[in-house]
Scaffold this motif. Structure first.
Motif, PDB file in Angstrom:
ATOM      1  N   GLU A 102       0.818  -1.219   0.000  1.00  0.00           N
ATOM      2  CA  GLU A 102       0.000   0.000   0.000  1.00  0.00           C
ATOM      3  C   GLU A 102       0.849   1.266   0.000  1.00  0.00           C
ATOM      4  OE1 GLU A 102      -2.563  -0.363   3.338  1.00  0.00           O
ATOM      5  OE2 GLU A 102      -3.913  -1.819   2.396  1.00  0.00           O
ATOM      6  N   VAL A 103       1.964   1.252   0.746  1.00  0.00           N
ATOM      7  CA  VAL A 103       2.803   2.457   0.849  1.00  0.00           C
ATOM      8  C   VAL A 103       3.928   2.455  -0.180  1.00  0.00           C
ATOM      9  CG1 VAL A 103       2.278   2.683   3.305  1.00  0.00           C
ATOM     10  CG2 VAL A 103       4.348   1.453   2.611  1.00  0.00           C
ATOM     11  N   GLY A 104       3.986   1.399  -1.016  1.00  0.00           N
ATOM     12  CA  GLY A 104       5.001   1.340  -2.052  1.00  0.00           C
ATOM     13  C   GLY A 104       6.398   1.070  -1.546  1.00  0.00           C
ATOM     14  N   ASP A 105       6.501   0.383  -0.432  1.00  0.00           N
ATOM     15  CA  ASP A 105       7.803   0.052   0.153  1.00  0.00           C
ATOM     16  C   ASP A 105       8.273  -1.283  -0.415  1.00  0.00           C
ATOM     17  OD1 ASP A 105      10.029  -0.436   1.667  1.00  0.00           O
ATOM     18  OD2 ASP A 105       8.983  -0.555   3.594  1.00  0.00           O
ATOM     19  N   MET A 106       9.029  -1.208  -1.520  1.00  0.00           N
ATOM     20  CA  MET A 106       9.468  -2.437  -2.195  1.00  0.00           C
ATOM     21  C   MET A 106      10.406  -3.260  -1.313  1.00  0.00           C
ATOM     22  SD  MET A 106       8.315  -2.930  -5.367  1.00  0.00           S
ATOM     23  CE  MET A 106       9.579  -3.607  -6.439  1.00  0.00           C
ATOM     24  N   ALA A 107      11.297  -2.571  -0.590  1.00  0.00           N
ATOM     25  CA  ALA A 107      12.226  -3.289   0.289  1.00  0.00           C
ATOM     26  C   ALA A 107      11.467  -4.004   1.398  1.00  0.00           C
ATOM     27  CB  ALA A 107      13.248  -2.316   0.880  1.00  0.00           C
ATOM     28  N   GLY A 108      10.472  -3.309   1.972  1.00  0.00           N
ATOM     29  CA  GLY A 108       9.646  -3.924   3.010  1.00  0.00           C
ATOM     30  C   GLY A 108       8.845  -5.090   2.480  1.00  0.00           C
ATOM     31  N   GLU A 109       8.379  -4.958   1.232  1.00  0.00           N
ATOM     32  CA  GLU A 109       7.631  -6.041   0.590  1.00  0.00           C
ATOM     33  C   GLU A 109       8.520  -7.274   0.435  1.00  0.00           C
ATOM     34  OE1 GLU A 109       5.279  -6.857  -3.641  1.00  0.00           O
ATOM     35  OE2 GLU A 109       5.829  -4.807  -3.061  1.00  0.00           O
ATOM     36  N   GLY A 110       9.761  -7.026   0.004  1.00  0.00           N
ATOM     37  CA  GLY A 110      10.692  -8.141  -0.150  1.00  0.00           C
ATOM     38  C   GLY A 110      10.985  -8.821   1.171  1.00  0.00           C
ATOM     39  N   LYS A 111      11.165  -8.022   2.234  1.00  0.00           N
ATOM     40  CA  LYS A 111      11.428  -8.583   3.559  1.00  0.00           C
ATOM     41  C   LYS A 111      10.242  -9.417   4.041  1.00  0.00           C
ATOM     42  CE  LYS A 111      12.546  -7.316   8.322  1.00  0.00           C
ATOM     43  NZ  LYS A 111      12.696  -6.209   9.300  1.00  0.00           N
ATOM     44  N   ALA A 112       9.017  -8.931   3.773  1.00  0.00           N
ATOM     45  CA  ALA A 112       7.814  -9.667   4.180  1.00  0.00           C
ATOM     46  C   ALA A 112       7.735 -11.014   3.457  1.00  0.00           C
ATOM     47  CB  ALA A 112       6.565  -8.840   3.897  1.00  0.00           C
ATOM     48  N   TYR A 113       8.058 -11.001   2.144  1.00  0.00           N
ATOM     49  CA  TYR A 113       8.083 -12.267   1.397  1.00  0.00           C
ATOM     50  C   TYR A 113       9.111 -13.225   1.997  1.00  0.00           C
ATOM     51  CZ  TYR A 113       5.117 -10.572  -2.442  1.00  0.00           C
ATOM     52  OH  TYR A 113       4.065 -10.130  -3.206  1.00  0.00           O
ATOM     53  N   CYS A 114      10.269 -12.698   2.370  1.00  0.00           N
ATOM     54  CA  CYS A 114      11.315 -13.518   2.987  1.00  0.00           C
ATOM     55  C   CYS A 114      10.811 -14.147   4.281  1.00  0.00           C
ATOM     56  CB  CYS A 114      12.544 -12.652   3.256  1.00  0.00           C
ATOM     57  SG  CYS A 114      13.866 -13.490   4.142  1.00  0.00           S
ATOM     58  N   ASN A 115      10.189 -13.315   5.138  1.00  0.00           N
ATOM     59  CA  ASN A 115       9.686 -13.811   6.426  1.00  0.00           C
ATOM     60  C   ASN A 115       8.581 -14.849   6.250  1.00  0.00           C
ATOM     61  OD1 ASN A 115      11.421 -12.207   7.964  1.00  0.00           O
ATOM     62  ND2 ASN A 115      10.005 -10.473   7.961  1.00  0.00           N
ATOM     63  N   LEU A 116       7.697 -14.611   5.283  1.00  0.00           N
ATOM     64  CA  LEU A 116       6.628 -15.579   5.018  1.00  0.00           C
ATOM     65  C   LEU A 116       7.211 -16.892   4.515  1.00  0.00           C
ATOM     66  CD1 LEU A 116       3.994 -13.194   3.405  1.00  0.00           C
ATOM     67  CD2 LEU A 116       3.597 -14.645   5.409  1.00  0.00           C
ATOM     68  N   GLY A 117       8.201 -16.807   3.642  1.00  0.00           N
ATOM     69  CA  GLY A 117       8.845 -18.019   3.146  1.00  0.00           C
ATOM     70  C   GLY A 117       9.487 -18.820   4.263  1.00  0.00           C
ATOM     71  N   ASN A 118      10.159 -18.124   5.188  1.00  0.00           N
ATOM     72  CA  ASN A 118      10.796 -18.815   6.311  1.00  0.00           C
ATOM     73  C   ASN A 118       9.766 -19.463   7.230  1.00  0.00           C
ATOM     74  OD1 ASN A 118      13.369 -18.118   5.480  1.00  0.00           O
ATOM     75  ND2 ASN A 118      13.412 -16.225   6.661  1.00  0.00           N
ATOM     76  N   ALA A 119       8.627 -18.786   7.424  1.00  0.00           N
ATOM     77  CA  ALA A 119       7.571 -19.343   8.285  1.00  0.00           C
ATOM     78  C   ALA A 119       6.991 -20.619   7.669  1.00  0.00           C
ATOM     79  CB  ALA A 119       6.469 -18.309   8.514  1.00  0.00           C
ATOM     80  N   TYR A 120       6.709 -20.576   6.368  1.00  0.00           N
ATOM     81  CA  TYR A 120       6.174 -21.769   5.705  1.00  0.00           C
ATOM     82  C   TYR A 120       7.220 -22.888   5.672  1.00  0.00           C
ATOM     83  CZ  TYR A 120       1.755 -19.737   4.229  1.00  0.00           C
ATOM     84  OH  TYR A 120       0.499 -19.198   4.232  1.00  0.00           O
ATOM     85  N   ASP A 121       8.492 -22.514   5.557  1.00  0.00           N
ATOM     86  CA  ASP A 121       9.559 -23.511   5.622  1.00  0.00           C
ATOM     87  C   ASP A 121       9.541 -24.212   6.981  1.00  0.00           C
ATOM     88  OD1 ASP A 121      12.314 -24.191   4.072  1.00  0.00           O
ATOM     89  OD2 ASP A 121      12.610 -24.255   6.226  1.00  0.00           O
TER      90      ASP A 121
END
Length: 727
Positions: free
Chosen positions: A62-81
């Motif tokens: 929503e705020v256009g924070d691409m770096a934050g978006e990437g970090k969130a994807y990383c965290n979600l991937g680690n959680a599902y792992d």
């Protein structure tokens, strides 16, 4: 024009400030959600972590924070792992990698490659994992990330180890060790020593392996890494075992178990995590009791085998009752041996499964322990699982599924169920008994000469937790239940824990009868649930016997059940049961019309039960699959275990989908026997006998699913002045 321009600028500035404030608030919320998600990861609550990281992702977009978006994807991937959903983890790590490339975040790109490598390693695709780890290594060198470089070398070593290229693995682990020393990472140094030791162990160089594992142990003690200490002792035990130094191996294995038990003791409020931890050191427990047994220490081996199996349930009871129930130190077992055995009835049969076959311990009078061993040439767990599946198929289990079946079956079963329900019902008791005869031959025949009474108490393991012992066929073509009353225990110490409960803990009066909860508004996994007419009749029949008014239909809400369940001596629930866990469908809590209520409004879960203080002496779950669940080292982790852990003295459950009308007839005899003074196991045995002798329900599938777990409640039911009393 200038004035108008100034006014416009002022207006735009106000809007910009407002937007900036909103963006600032969202950014702070983004940071908070990310932090909370990380905290839940630390608590091992990965589902909750996913919830917060998903919120973080939404705000970042929503705020256009691409770096934050990437970090969130990383965290979600680690959680599902962490949850074991590696395909989902890969999906998120790929998105993280894509964004990292777009924003020029080379460090993030390296991390994403490393995470993808780990996920593919978990899926068994080691070559693909190596490709990603090599990219991670390359990027780490480019950006000067020495710690990342060390991790990449470690992961490459693990991948080559999995491929069986141990020399290549040693090369990478040696590089990891060098970097760990350079950056002062003592924990990483210890891990590298561990990996090097494992590689040399695989090469058969056990002396070299011992050298590295001892270094790992030394560092683990220095940095207070108890989990690392446990792994180091386990690895040392394996190496000494391979060298034939069995006494030193036993010493190391014992210390490994002690280290892991210490960790469990500090995780007492998180049962789900303790169970996962239990599976990680199940191997060391297995090796320890197997080695003790080979050394002729049969009682010590028995108590060691029971120790790991008992921990999860012991921790639950300790947490619920608020007092210490079992020493954490395995070294104190010799002092407590008579105490544990004194609580067990004669003819208690404990089953242990290892890579060679099964070991059977039988407690005879005077606490004497006799043993038998049956060797099986193939994978033991696979052997019993296959035997169980064959037995269920031959018995025709779930063959007569219809709309009143109590199973919360998966939607994929619907067409098969419809096909079967259109076939004529068959009540013949004839079927191919070979698999049930094989069960008897392998499990019971070796100890038959040791069993002297009319009851056998079985402490099973693995697939044998779900076996229909009552239907085992002996060498004289008799069912086992025709010779013995049969009861199961999750572990040897379970009975002692139950009988050591405070005298006033379990209720002496009151019954909660729940039948045919209103579920017509419930849609479970795409399937609309049906009402269970016979379940309603069942609890009404029991209510007449006990002079107790049952909860039926819309009265049987989840909230009402949980409100009453903690104050009664008897709980009986006749409802739909979930196939995977035995969890139960009740009437939704909401009073408003709702087409599809949320699961938490109607599904009685293991967590719900564990939160309640169950004081019942007997819980009867007249639901399909209520004995089922995930089979762990401690036994079956399902709704039955949850009731025992929450305080129930004994639980009567079913192994498979039960027939509605047949179950009502079964329960009628069961409760009549209870009221006439029979114990729970005696009443169960009489009900089975009655069904076998009936014309309509003599087939095994109708009477064999019912299993009594826990204590044999010898309190008898009585009716006095419109209430039920346990005398």
């Amino acid at each position: 024009m200038a004035a108008k321009g100034q006014t416009g600028a002022t207006c735009n500035l106000g809007n910009t400030n407002k937007i900036a404030d909103e963006v600032g608030e969202k950014t702070e919320k983004e940071k908070a959600d990310s932090t909370i998600g990380d905290a839940y990861v630390n608590f091992k609550d990965f589902q909750k972590a996913i919830e917060y990281h998903t919120r973080d992702l939404k705000i970042s977009k929503e705020v256009g924070d691409m770096a934050g978006e990437g970090k969130a994807y990383c965290n979600l991937g680690n959680a599902y792992d962490s949850l074991g959903d590696f395909q989902k983890a890969i999906e998120y790590h790929v998105r993280h990698l894509k964004i990292s490339k777009e924003v020029g975040d080379r460090a993030g790109e390296g991390i994403a490659n490393g995470n993808l490598g780990n996920a593919y390693h978990s899926l068994g695709n080691f070559q693909k994992a190596i490709g990603y780890h090599e990219r991670h290594l390359k990027i780490s060198k480019e950006v000067g990330d020495r710690a990342g470089e060390g991790r990449a070398n470690c992961n490459l070593g693990n991948a080559y180890d999995s491929l069986g290229d141990f020399q290549k693995a040693i090369e990478y682990h040696a590089r990891d060790l060098k970097i760990s020393k350079e950056v002062g990472d003592r924990a990483g140094e210890g891990k590298a020593y561990c990996n090097l030791g494992n590689a040399y162990d695989s090469l058969g160089d056990f002396q070299k392996a011992i050298e590295y594992h001892e270094r790992h142990l030394k560092i683990s003690k220095e940095v207070g890494d108890r989990a690392g200490e446990g792994r180091a002792y386990c690895n040392l035990g394996n190496a000494y075992d391979s060298l034939g130094d069995f006494q030193t191996a036993i010493y190391c294995y014992k210390n490994s178990v002690i280290a892991f038990d210490y960790i469990r003791g500090n995780l007492i409020s998180n049962d789900e995590w303790k169970i996962s931890l239990g599976s990680t050191y199940d191997n060391v427990n297995l090796r320890l009791w197997g080695l003790q047994f080979k050394q002729g220490k049969v009682v010590e081996a028995l108590l060691t085998a029971d120790h790991g199996r008992a921990q999860a349930l012991n921790d639950l009871l300790e947490f619920k009752y608020g007092f210490k129930v079992l020493s954490r130190e395995i070294g104190t077992f010799s002092a407590t041996t008579p105490d544990i055995l004194n609580y067990l009835p004669s003819d208690t049969a404990f089953i242990g499964i290892n890579e060679e076959g099964i070991v059977l311990w039988v407690k005879e009078k005077g606490n004497e322990i006799k043993t038998r061993k049956t060797q099986i040439d193939i994978s033991v767990k696979t052997y019993f699982q296959s035997l169980l599946e064959t037995a269920l198929e031959k018995m025709g289990v779930r063959a007569d599924v219809n709309c009143e079946d109590r199973s919360l079956r998966n939607p994929s079963d619907n067409k098969l169920a419809e096909k079967r329900s259109s076939q004529p019902r068959s009540h013949s008791s004839s079927f191919e008994p070979k698999s049930l005869q094989t069960f008897y031959k392998v499990v019971m025949d070796p100890i038959r000469d040791l069993l002297q009474g009319d009851e056998v108490v079985v402490v099973p393991q693995g697939p044998l937790c779900l076996a229909p012992y009552a239907a085992f066929i002996d060498l004289k073509s008799k069912y086992l239940c025709e010779t013995f009353r049969i009861r199961l225990l999750p572990s040897l110490s379970t009975l002692r824990l139950i009988q050591n409960c405070p005298a006033n803990w379990h209720s002496n009066t009151g019954a909660l009868l729940v039948g045919d909860p209103w579920v017509q508004e419930v849609v479970y996994e795409g399937m609309t649930l049906e009402q269970l007419a016979w379940a309603a009749k069942e609890v009404q029949m029991i209510g007449e016997i006990l002079q107790t008014e049952p909860l039926v239909g819309k009265q049987a809400t989840k909230d009402e059940v949980l409100t009453r369940i903690s104050s009664v001596a008897l709980v009986h629930i006749a409802a739909h049961g979930k196939m995977e866990t035995g969890e139960i469908a009740l009437a939704p809590n909401t009073t408003r019309s709702c087409v599809n209520p949320a699961r938490e409004d109607y599904l009685l879960t293991m967590k719900d039960v564990l939160k309640a203080q169950i004081r019942a002496r007997l819980v009867v779950l007249s639901c399909c699959h209520s004995a089922r669940g995930e089979v762990k080292s401690e036994g079956v982790v399902g709704i039955a275990r949850a009731f025992l852990g929450a305080g129930a003295r004994s639980v009567l459950v079913s192994l498979w989908a039960i027939d509605d009308e047949a179950t009502m007839e079964f329960m009628k005899v069961f409760y009549q026997q209870l009221v006439h003074g029979r114990s729970a196991s005696e009443a169960l045995n009489k009900a089975m006998k009655s069904m076998r002798e009936s014309d309509r329900f003599n087939a095994v599938k109708y009477w064999a699913p019912f299993v009594l777990i826990g204590d044999d409640n010898r309190k008898t039911l009585s009716r006095r002045e419109n209430y039920m009393l346990l005398i």
